[in-house]
Design an enzyme around this catalytic site. Structure first.
Site, PDB file in Angstrom:
ATOM      1  CG  ASP A  94      -0.182   0.142   2.527  1.00  0.00           C
ATOM      2  OD1 ASP A  94       0.743  -0.666   2.779  1.00  0.00           O
ATOM      3  OD2 ASP A  94      -0.466   1.072   3.303  1.00  0.00           O
ATOM      4  CG  ASP A 125       7.251   4.268   1.966  1.00  0.00           C
ATOM      5  OD1 ASP A 125       7.146   3.083   2.285  1.00  0.00           O
ATOM      6  OD2 ASP A 125       6.822   5.195   2.669  1.00  0.00           O
ATOM      7  CD  GLU A 156       4.268   1.279   7.140  1.00  0.00           C
ATOM      8  OE1 GLU A 156       4.813   1.685   8.187  1.00  0.00           O
ATOM      9  OE2 GLU A 156       4.074   2.040   6.160  1.00  0.00           O
ATOM     10  CD  GLU A 157       3.151   4.388   3.764  1.00  0.00           C
ATOM     11  OE1 GLU A 157       3.199   5.089   4.793  1.00  0.00           O
ATOM     12  OE2 GLU A 157       4.145   4.143   3.065  1.00  0.00           O
ATOM     13  CG  HIS A 422       5.168   9.276   3.742  1.00  0.00           C
ATOM     14  ND1 HIS A 422       4.856   9.191   5.075  1.00  0.00           N
ATOM     15  CD2 HIS A 422       5.485   8.026   3.355  1.00  0.00           C
ATOM     16  CE1 HIS A 422       4.996   7.938   5.475  1.00  0.00           C
ATOM     17  NE2 HIS A 422       5.386   7.214   4.444  1.00  0.00           N
TER      18      HIS A 422
HETATM   19 ZN    ZN Z   1       6.863   2.362   4.048  1.00  0.00          ZN
END
Ligand code: ZN
Length: 453
Positions: A94, A125, A156-157, A422
Protein backbone atom coordinates in the site's frame (compact mmCIF):
# COMPACT_ATOMS: atom_id res chain seq x y z
CA UNK A 1 35.12 -10.22 2.50
CA UNK A 2 33.67 -11.01 -0.89
CA UNK A 3 34.00 -14.51 -2.32
CA UNK A 4 33.69 -16.11 -5.79
CA UNK A 5 30.19 -17.17 -4.72
CA UNK A 6 29.38 -13.48 -4.09
CA UNK A 7 30.33 -12.67 -7.68
CA UNK A 8 27.98 -15.41 -8.97
CA UNK A 9 25.09 -14.13 -6.84
CA UNK A 10 25.72 -10.55 -7.97
CA UNK A 11 25.76 -11.61 -11.62
CA UNK A 12 22.50 -13.51 -11.10
CA UNK A 13 20.83 -10.40 -9.66
CA UNK A 14 22.05 -8.32 -12.60
CA UNK A 15 20.54 -10.89 -14.99
CA UNK A 16 17.07 -10.72 -13.40
CA UNK A 17 17.04 -7.00 -12.70
CA UNK A 18 15.34 -5.92 -15.98
CA UNK A 19 12.40 -8.27 -15.27
CA UNK A 20 12.17 -7.06 -11.68
CA UNK A 21 12.25 -3.44 -12.85
CA UNK A 22 9.24 -4.27 -15.05
CA UNK A 23 7.53 -5.85 -12.00
CA UNK A 24 8.19 -2.67 -10.01
CA UNK A 25 6.68 -0.48 -12.72
CA UNK A 26 3.55 -2.64 -12.84
CA UNK A 27 3.22 -2.28 -9.06
CA UNK A 28 3.60 1.52 -9.18
CA UNK A 29 0.76 1.75 -11.70
CA UNK A 30 -1.75 0.48 -9.12
CA UNK A 31 -2.96 3.31 -6.83
CA UNK A 32 -3.09 1.12 -3.73
CA UNK A 33 -4.04 3.66 -1.07
CA UNK A 34 -5.54 1.90 1.95
CA UNK A 35 -6.64 5.08 3.76
CA UNK A 36 -10.33 5.38 4.61
CA UNK A 37 -12.27 6.98 1.76
CA UNK A 38 -9.99 5.65 -1.01
CA UNK A 39 -10.93 2.88 -3.46
CA UNK A 40 -9.91 -0.29 -1.63
CA UNK A 41 -10.58 -2.33 -4.76
CA UNK A 42 -7.17 -0.98 -5.87
CA UNK A 43 -5.55 -2.41 -2.75
CA UNK A 44 -7.12 -5.76 -3.62
CA UNK A 45 -5.82 -5.46 -7.22
CA UNK A 46 -2.40 -4.59 -5.87
CA UNK A 47 -2.41 -7.68 -3.62
CA UNK A 48 -3.41 -9.84 -6.58
CA UNK A 49 -0.58 -8.40 -8.65
CA UNK A 50 1.94 -9.00 -5.84
CA UNK A 51 0.71 -12.61 -5.62
CA UNK A 52 1.09 -13.03 -9.39
CA UNK A 53 4.62 -11.60 -9.33
CA UNK A 54 5.56 -13.94 -6.45
CA UNK A 55 4.35 -16.92 -8.48
CA UNK A 56 6.26 -15.63 -11.52
CA UNK A 57 9.38 -15.45 -9.36
CA UNK A 58 8.97 -19.14 -8.55
CA UNK A 59 7.37 -18.99 -5.10
CA UNK A 60 5.33 -22.22 -4.91
CA UNK A 61 2.87 -21.40 -2.15
CA UNK A 62 1.26 -17.93 -2.37
CA UNK A 63 -1.86 -16.78 -0.53
CA UNK A 64 -3.74 -13.52 -0.13
CA UNK A 65 -4.74 -13.22 3.52
CA UNK A 66 -6.37 -10.73 5.84
CA UNK A 67 -8.06 -10.60 9.22
CA UNK A 68 -11.49 -9.09 9.93
CA UNK A 69 -11.47 -5.41 8.97
CA UNK A 70 -7.94 -5.53 7.52
CA UNK A 71 -6.53 -4.99 4.03
CA UNK A 72 -5.21 -7.92 1.97
CA UNK A 73 -1.64 -9.04 2.60
CA UNK A 74 0.31 -11.52 0.50
CA UNK A 75 2.15 -14.43 2.09
CA UNK A 76 4.39 -16.59 -0.10
CA UNK A 77 6.47 -19.48 1.17
CA UNK A 78 9.49 -21.36 -0.08
CA UNK A 79 10.23 -24.22 2.33
CA UNK A 80 13.69 -24.32 3.91
CA UNK A 81 16.16 -26.92 2.64
CA UNK A 82 17.04 -29.38 5.44
CA UNK A 83 19.08 -27.69 8.17
CA UNK A 84 18.66 -24.20 6.69
CA UNK A 85 17.03 -21.29 8.52
CA UNK A 86 13.88 -19.52 7.34
CA UNK A 87 14.04 -15.82 6.49
CA UNK A 88 10.92 -13.66 6.49
CA UNK A 89 11.07 -10.86 3.92
CA UNK A 90 8.67 -8.03 4.78
CA UNK A 91 7.57 -5.03 2.72
CA UNK A 92 4.22 -3.31 2.10
CA UNK A 93 2.28 -2.84 -1.12
CA UNK A 94 0.00 0.00 0.00
CA UNK A 95 1.08 3.60 -0.52
CA UNK A 96 0.46 7.08 0.81
CA UNK A 97 -2.15 9.24 -0.96
CA UNK A 98 -0.79 11.48 -3.73
CA UNK A 99 -1.61 14.71 -1.90
CA UNK A 100 -1.71 17.90 -3.92
CA UNK A 101 -1.23 16.74 -7.52
CA UNK A 102 0.02 20.14 -8.63
CA UNK A 103 3.19 19.48 -6.60
CA UNK A 104 4.14 16.53 -8.84
CA UNK A 105 6.30 16.98 -11.92
CA UNK A 106 5.23 13.60 -13.37
CA UNK A 107 2.01 11.56 -13.10
CA UNK A 108 2.09 9.98 -9.63
CA UNK A 109 1.04 6.49 -10.74
CA UNK A 110 3.01 6.43 -14.00
CA UNK A 111 6.57 5.26 -13.26
CA UNK A 112 8.89 7.71 -15.00
CA UNK A 113 12.67 7.59 -15.15
CA UNK A 114 14.59 10.86 -15.05
CA UNK A 115 18.35 10.49 -14.80
CA UNK A 116 19.18 7.88 -12.19
CA UNK A 117 15.80 8.09 -10.49
CA UNK A 118 12.44 6.41 -11.02
CA UNK A 119 9.58 8.72 -10.04
CA UNK A 120 6.15 7.62 -8.85
CA UNK A 121 4.10 7.13 -5.69
CA UNK A 122 5.41 3.95 -4.05
CA UNK A 123 8.44 3.77 -6.38
CA UNK A 124 10.53 3.87 -3.20
CA UNK A 125 8.11 3.40 -0.26
CA UNK A 126 7.67 0.52 -0.44
CA UNK A 127 7.09 -1.10 -3.80
CA UNK A 128 10.86 -1.04 -4.37
CA UNK A 129 11.10 -3.07 -1.15
CA UNK A 130 8.66 -5.62 -2.59
CA UNK A 131 10.70 -5.67 -5.80
CA UNK A 132 14.00 -6.13 -3.91
CA UNK A 133 12.54 -9.29 -2.34
CA UNK A 134 11.41 -10.51 -5.77
CA UNK A 135 14.91 -9.84 -7.14
CA UNK A 136 16.53 -11.90 -4.38
CA UNK A 137 14.18 -14.83 -5.08
CA UNK A 138 14.48 -14.58 -8.86
CA UNK A 139 18.28 -14.53 -8.57
CA UNK A 140 18.03 -18.08 -7.19
CA UNK A 141 15.36 -19.14 -9.72
CA UNK A 142 12.88 -19.42 -6.88
CA UNK A 143 15.11 -21.87 -4.97
CA UNK A 144 17.20 -19.85 -2.48
CA UNK A 145 19.51 -21.81 -0.14
CA UNK A 146 17.35 -20.86 2.86
CA UNK A 147 13.63 -21.00 3.52
CA UNK A 148 11.88 -17.78 2.55
CA UNK A 149 8.55 -16.43 3.71
CA UNK A 150 7.43 -13.31 1.88
CA UNK A 151 5.04 -11.14 3.82
CA UNK A 152 3.77 -8.12 1.89
CA UNK A 153 1.41 -6.06 4.04
CA UNK A 154 -1.42 -3.93 2.61
CA UNK A 155 -2.06 -1.30 5.31
CA UNK A 156 1.28 -0.07 6.64
CA UNK A 157 0.74 3.55 5.67
CA UNK A 158 -2.45 3.66 7.76
CA UNK A 159 -0.53 2.50 10.82
CA UNK A 160 -0.97 -1.28 10.38
CA UNK A 161 -4.27 -1.38 12.30
CA UNK A 162 -4.70 -5.16 12.11
CA UNK A 163 -1.04 -6.24 12.00
CA UNK A 164 -0.92 -7.41 15.60
CA UNK A 165 -3.95 -9.68 15.07
CA UNK A 166 -2.54 -10.84 11.74
CA UNK A 167 0.81 -11.81 13.26
CA UNK A 168 -1.05 -13.68 15.99
CA UNK A 169 -3.51 -15.45 13.70
CA UNK A 170 -0.88 -16.50 11.14
CA UNK A 171 2.02 -16.94 13.56
CA UNK A 172 2.70 -20.50 12.43
CA UNK A 173 2.79 -19.50 8.76
CA UNK A 174 5.06 -16.52 9.39
CA UNK A 175 7.47 -17.88 11.97
CA UNK A 176 11.10 -17.40 10.95
CA UNK A 177 14.64 -17.29 12.29
CA UNK A 178 15.51 -13.97 10.66
CA UNK A 179 13.20 -11.06 9.78
CA UNK A 180 14.21 -8.64 7.03
CA UNK A 181 11.95 -5.60 7.31
CA UNK A 182 12.64 -3.61 4.15
CA UNK A 183 10.87 -0.32 4.79
CA UNK A 184 13.59 2.05 5.95
CA UNK A 185 16.51 3.52 4.09
CA UNK A 186 20.24 3.87 3.71
CA UNK A 187 22.50 6.52 5.18
CA UNK A 188 23.32 8.24 1.92
CA UNK A 189 23.85 7.41 -1.74
CA UNK A 190 26.91 5.17 -1.61
CA UNK A 191 26.63 4.30 2.10
CA UNK A 192 24.41 1.41 3.22
CA UNK A 193 22.82 1.22 6.66
CA UNK A 194 21.04 -1.04 9.08
CA UNK A 195 18.37 0.81 11.03
CA UNK A 196 18.99 -0.17 14.64
CA UNK A 197 17.08 2.38 16.69
CA UNK A 198 13.67 4.01 16.38
CA UNK A 199 12.09 6.69 18.54
CA UNK A 200 8.74 6.10 20.18
CA UNK A 201 5.70 8.37 20.18
CA UNK A 202 3.30 9.78 22.75
CA UNK A 203 0.72 12.40 21.88
CA UNK A 204 -1.93 14.23 23.85
CA UNK A 205 -4.51 17.01 23.75
CA UNK A 206 -4.57 19.97 26.10
CA UNK A 207 -7.54 22.30 26.49
CA UNK A 208 -7.43 25.57 28.42
CA UNK A 209 -10.57 27.45 29.58
CA UNK A 210 -10.75 30.84 31.25
CA UNK A 211 -14.36 31.96 30.58
CA UNK A 212 -17.84 30.47 30.38
CA UNK A 213 -18.25 32.17 27.00
CA UNK A 214 -16.32 34.68 24.85
CA UNK A 215 -16.70 38.31 25.95
CA UNK A 216 -15.92 41.76 24.50
CA UNK A 217 -12.14 42.32 24.53
CA UNK A 218 -12.57 46.04 25.11
CA UNK A 219 -14.91 45.63 28.04
CA UNK A 220 -12.81 42.99 29.84
CA UNK A 221 -9.36 42.93 28.19
CA UNK A 222 -6.48 43.81 30.49
CA UNK A 223 -8.36 42.37 33.45
CA UNK A 224 -9.68 38.96 32.47
CA UNK A 225 -7.23 36.46 30.83
CA UNK A 226 -8.22 34.84 27.53
CA UNK A 227 -7.75 31.13 26.90
CA UNK A 228 -5.65 31.41 23.74
CA UNK A 229 -2.94 33.59 25.29
CA UNK A 230 -2.98 31.33 28.34
CA UNK A 231 -2.58 28.26 26.12
CA UNK A 232 0.32 29.89 24.22
CA UNK A 233 2.10 30.60 27.50
CA UNK A 234 1.59 26.99 28.60
CA UNK A 235 2.92 25.64 25.30
CA UNK A 236 5.95 27.91 25.64
CA UNK A 237 6.94 26.07 28.85
CA UNK A 238 7.54 22.84 26.90
CA UNK A 239 11.01 24.04 25.77
CA UNK A 240 13.77 26.12 27.30
CA UNK A 241 15.31 29.09 25.49
CA UNK A 242 17.59 26.83 23.43
CA UNK A 243 14.69 24.72 22.30
CA UNK A 244 15.61 21.78 24.53
CA UNK A 245 12.59 19.87 25.82
CA UNK A 246 11.80 21.17 29.32
CA UNK A 247 9.44 18.37 30.44
CA UNK A 248 11.28 16.83 33.40
CA UNK A 249 11.95 13.12 33.80
CA UNK A 250 12.32 12.08 30.14
CA UNK A 251 14.97 9.57 29.12
CA UNK A 252 17.90 10.39 26.81
CA UNK A 253 19.87 7.59 25.17
CA UNK A 254 23.24 9.38 24.88
CA UNK A 255 25.59 9.98 21.94
CA UNK A 256 25.38 8.04 18.66
CA UNK A 257 28.29 6.69 16.67
CA UNK A 258 27.41 8.68 13.56
CA UNK A 259 27.77 12.36 12.71
CA UNK A 260 25.60 14.33 10.34
CA UNK A 261 27.01 17.59 8.97
CA UNK A 262 24.80 20.61 9.72
CA UNK A 263 24.87 21.54 6.02
CA UNK A 264 23.31 18.21 5.05
CA UNK A 265 20.59 18.52 7.68
CA UNK A 266 19.81 22.05 6.54
CA UNK A 267 19.52 20.98 2.92
CA UNK A 268 17.44 17.89 3.60
CA UNK A 269 15.09 19.58 6.06
CA UNK A 270 14.65 22.80 4.02
CA UNK A 271 15.07 24.91 7.18
CA UNK A 272 15.38 28.56 6.16
CA UNK A 273 18.71 30.37 6.18
CA UNK A 274 19.12 32.23 9.43
CA UNK A 275 16.85 29.89 11.41
CA UNK A 276 18.83 28.39 14.29
CA UNK A 277 18.75 24.70 15.08
CA UNK A 278 17.31 23.85 18.48
CA UNK A 279 18.51 21.55 21.27
CA UNK A 280 22.02 20.52 22.28
CA UNK A 281 24.33 17.61 21.47
CA UNK A 282 25.24 16.26 18.04
CA UNK A 283 22.57 16.40 15.36
CA UNK A 284 22.08 12.62 15.30
CA UNK A 285 21.92 12.52 19.11
CA UNK A 286 19.20 15.18 19.13
CA UNK A 287 17.32 13.52 16.31
CA UNK A 288 17.57 9.85 17.30
CA UNK A 289 18.41 9.64 20.99
CA UNK A 290 16.66 12.55 22.71
CA UNK A 291 12.99 13.36 23.14
CA UNK A 292 11.32 16.01 20.97
CA UNK A 293 8.08 17.86 21.63
CA UNK A 294 6.09 19.51 18.83
CA UNK A 295 2.81 21.41 18.89
CA UNK A 296 1.11 20.01 15.79
CA UNK A 297 -2.25 21.79 15.84
CA UNK A 298 -4.37 24.36 17.65
CA UNK A 299 -8.15 24.76 17.72
CA UNK A 300 -9.08 28.39 18.19
CA UNK A 301 -10.87 31.03 16.11
CA UNK A 302 -9.26 31.42 12.69
CA UNK A 303 -7.84 34.79 11.70
CA UNK A 304 -10.62 35.16 9.15
CA UNK A 305 -13.30 34.62 11.79
CA UNK A 306 -11.53 36.55 14.54
CA UNK A 307 -13.66 39.09 16.39
CA UNK A 308 -12.68 41.46 19.17
CA UNK A 309 -13.38 38.99 21.94
CA UNK A 310 -11.52 37.21 24.69
CA UNK A 311 -11.37 33.58 23.58
CA UNK A 312 -13.05 31.34 26.18
CA UNK A 313 -11.35 28.04 25.34
CA UNK A 314 -8.50 26.81 23.14
CA UNK A 315 -7.08 23.37 22.46
CA UNK A 316 -3.77 22.03 21.16
CA UNK A 317 -2.45 18.66 20.06
CA UNK A 318 1.06 17.89 21.23
CA UNK A 319 3.24 15.18 19.71
CA UNK A 320 6.25 13.85 21.56
CA UNK A 321 9.01 11.60 20.18
CA UNK A 322 10.65 9.31 22.71
CA UNK A 323 14.28 8.24 22.98
CA UNK A 324 15.15 4.54 22.74
CA UNK A 325 14.93 3.05 26.23
CA UNK A 326 12.11 5.36 27.32
CA UNK A 327 9.08 3.72 28.93
CA UNK A 328 6.26 5.28 26.87
CA UNK A 329 3.75 5.23 29.74
CA UNK A 330 6.18 7.11 31.98
CA UNK A 331 6.79 9.67 29.21
CA UNK A 332 3.05 10.20 28.73
CA UNK A 333 2.61 10.65 32.48
CA UNK A 334 5.46 13.20 32.57
CA UNK A 335 3.97 15.21 29.71
CA UNK A 336 0.46 15.25 31.18
CA UNK A 337 1.79 16.24 34.60
CA UNK A 338 3.85 19.07 33.09
CA UNK A 339 0.80 20.45 31.27
CA UNK A 340 -1.44 20.16 34.33
CA UNK A 341 0.99 21.98 36.59
CA UNK A 342 2.33 24.76 34.34
CA UNK A 343 -0.85 26.53 33.35
CA UNK A 344 -0.88 30.11 34.62
CA UNK A 345 -3.45 32.44 36.14
CA UNK A 346 -5.52 29.61 37.58
CA UNK A 347 -7.00 28.70 34.20
CA UNK A 348 -8.89 25.43 33.93
CA UNK A 349 -6.85 22.82 32.05
CA UNK A 350 -7.90 19.43 30.72
CA UNK A 351 -5.34 17.00 29.32
CA UNK A 352 -6.32 13.90 27.35
CA UNK A 353 -3.92 11.19 26.34
CA UNK A 354 -3.62 10.21 22.68
CA UNK A 355 -1.59 7.51 20.97
CA UNK A 356 1.39 5.72 22.40
CA UNK A 357 4.15 3.90 20.49
CA UNK A 358 7.16 2.24 22.04
CA UNK A 359 10.67 3.17 20.90
CA UNK A 360 12.83 0.31 19.79
CA UNK A 361 16.50 -0.51 19.95
CA UNK A 362 17.89 -3.53 18.15
CA UNK A 363 20.90 -5.38 19.55
CA UNK A 364 22.66 -5.61 16.20
CA UNK A 365 25.30 -8.15 17.18
CA UNK A 366 25.77 -11.81 16.30
CA UNK A 367 26.20 -13.94 13.18
CA UNK A 368 23.07 -12.73 11.35
CA UNK A 369 24.16 -9.10 11.65
CA UNK A 370 27.73 -10.04 10.66
CA UNK A 371 26.34 -11.75 7.54
CA UNK A 372 24.18 -8.73 6.74
CA UNK A 373 27.08 -6.28 7.12
CA UNK A 374 29.23 -8.52 4.95
CA UNK A 375 26.50 -8.60 2.28
CA UNK A 376 26.07 -4.81 2.39
CA UNK A 377 29.79 -4.15 2.16
CA UNK A 378 30.09 -6.39 -0.90
CA UNK A 379 27.02 -4.91 -2.60
CA UNK A 380 28.28 -1.36 -1.97
CA UNK A 381 31.80 -2.07 -3.29
CA UNK A 382 33.45 -2.07 0.11
CA UNK A 383 31.56 0.81 1.77
CA UNK A 384 31.02 -0.06 5.45
CA UNK A 385 27.37 -0.03 6.56
CA UNK A 386 26.32 2.46 9.21
CA UNK A 387 24.18 1.56 12.25
CA UNK A 388 21.54 4.20 11.82
CA UNK A 389 18.83 5.49 14.08
CA UNK A 390 15.74 7.22 12.84
CA UNK A 391 13.93 10.01 14.55
CA UNK A 392 10.56 8.62 13.52
CA UNK A 393 8.71 5.53 14.63
CA UNK A 394 7.94 2.32 12.75
CA UNK A 395 5.46 0.73 15.16
CA UNK A 396 5.43 -2.56 13.28
CA UNK A 397 9.05 -3.27 14.28
CA UNK A 398 8.06 -3.62 17.94
CA UNK A 399 5.04 -5.74 16.93
CA UNK A 400 7.25 -8.16 15.00
CA UNK A 401 9.67 -8.27 17.92
CA UNK A 402 6.81 -9.13 20.30
CA UNK A 403 5.41 -11.79 17.99
CA UNK A 404 8.78 -13.43 17.20
CA UNK A 405 10.99 -12.76 20.24
CA UNK A 406 13.77 -15.15 19.25
CA UNK A 407 14.16 -13.94 15.65
CA UNK A 408 16.98 -11.60 14.57
CA UNK A 409 15.50 -8.42 13.11
CA UNK A 410 17.19 -6.60 10.24
CA UNK A 411 15.56 -3.27 9.38
CA UNK A 412 16.75 -2.47 5.86
CA UNK A 413 15.36 -0.41 3.02
CA UNK A 414 15.79 1.20 -0.35
CA UNK A 415 15.24 4.86 0.43
CA UNK A 416 18.00 7.44 0.17
CA UNK A 417 17.77 10.95 1.66
CA UNK A 418 16.30 12.29 -1.61
CA UNK A 419 13.51 9.70 -1.92
CA UNK A 420 10.75 12.02 -0.62
CA UNK A 421 8.64 9.13 0.61
CA UNK A 422 5.10 10.37 1.45
CA UNK A 423 5.77 13.66 -0.39
CA UNK A 424 5.33 14.89 -3.94
CA UNK A 425 7.84 13.58 -6.51
CA UNK A 426 8.69 10.44 -4.56
CA UNK A 427 11.48 8.61 -6.32
CA UNK A 428 13.87 5.68 -6.18
CA UNK A 429 17.61 5.93 -6.85
CA UNK A 430 17.98 3.04 -9.29
CA UNK A 431 21.69 2.47 -8.61
CA UNK A 432 21.10 2.20 -4.87
CA UNK A 433 18.10 -0.04 -5.47
CA UNK A 434 20.26 -2.44 -7.50
CA UNK A 435 22.73 -2.55 -4.61
CA UNK A 436 19.87 -3.28 -2.16
CA UNK A 437 18.72 -6.16 -4.40
CA UNK A 438 22.28 -7.55 -4.57
CA UNK A 439 22.70 -7.19 -0.79
CA UNK A 440 19.51 -9.10 -0.09
CA UNK A 441 20.43 -11.98 -2.42
CA UNK A 442 23.92 -12.11 -0.87
CA UNK A 443 22.36 -12.17 2.59
CA UNK A 444 20.23 -15.21 1.70
CA UNK A 445 23.37 -16.98 0.43
CA UNK A 446 25.34 -16.08 3.55
CA UNK A 447 22.61 -17.29 5.93
CA UNK A 448 22.61 -20.75 4.33
CA UNK A 449 24.38 -23.55 6.18
CA UNK A 450 27.98 -24.00 4.91
CA UNK A 451 27.00 -27.14 2.94
CA UNK A 452 24.42 -25.20 0.90
CA UNK A 453 26.58 -22.20 0.00
ZN1 ZN B 1 6.86 2.36 4.05
Amino acid sequence: MSTPRDADVTAAVDRVLPEVRADLERLVRVPSVAFPGFDHEQVRRSAELVAELCRDAGVPDVQILSVEGGQPAVVGRIPAPPGAPTVLLYAHHDVQPVGDESGWNTAAFEPTQQGERLYGRGAADDKAGVAAHLAAIRAFDGRPPVGVTLFIEGEEECGSPTLERFLHEYAELLTADVLVLADSGNWDVGTPALTTSLRGLADCYVEVRTLEHPVHSGMYGGVVPDALTTLCRLLATLHDEQGTVAVPGLHEAGPTGVEMPEKRLREESSVLDGVQLVGTGSITERNWNKPAVTVIGIDCPSVQNASNTLVASARAKISMRLAPGQDPEAAMAALLEHLRTHVEWGASVTVTRGELGAPYQIDATGPVFDAARDAFRTAWDGAAPVDMGIGGSIPFVAEFADAFPSAAILVTGVEDPDARAHGANESLHLGEWRRACVAEALLLAKLAPASER
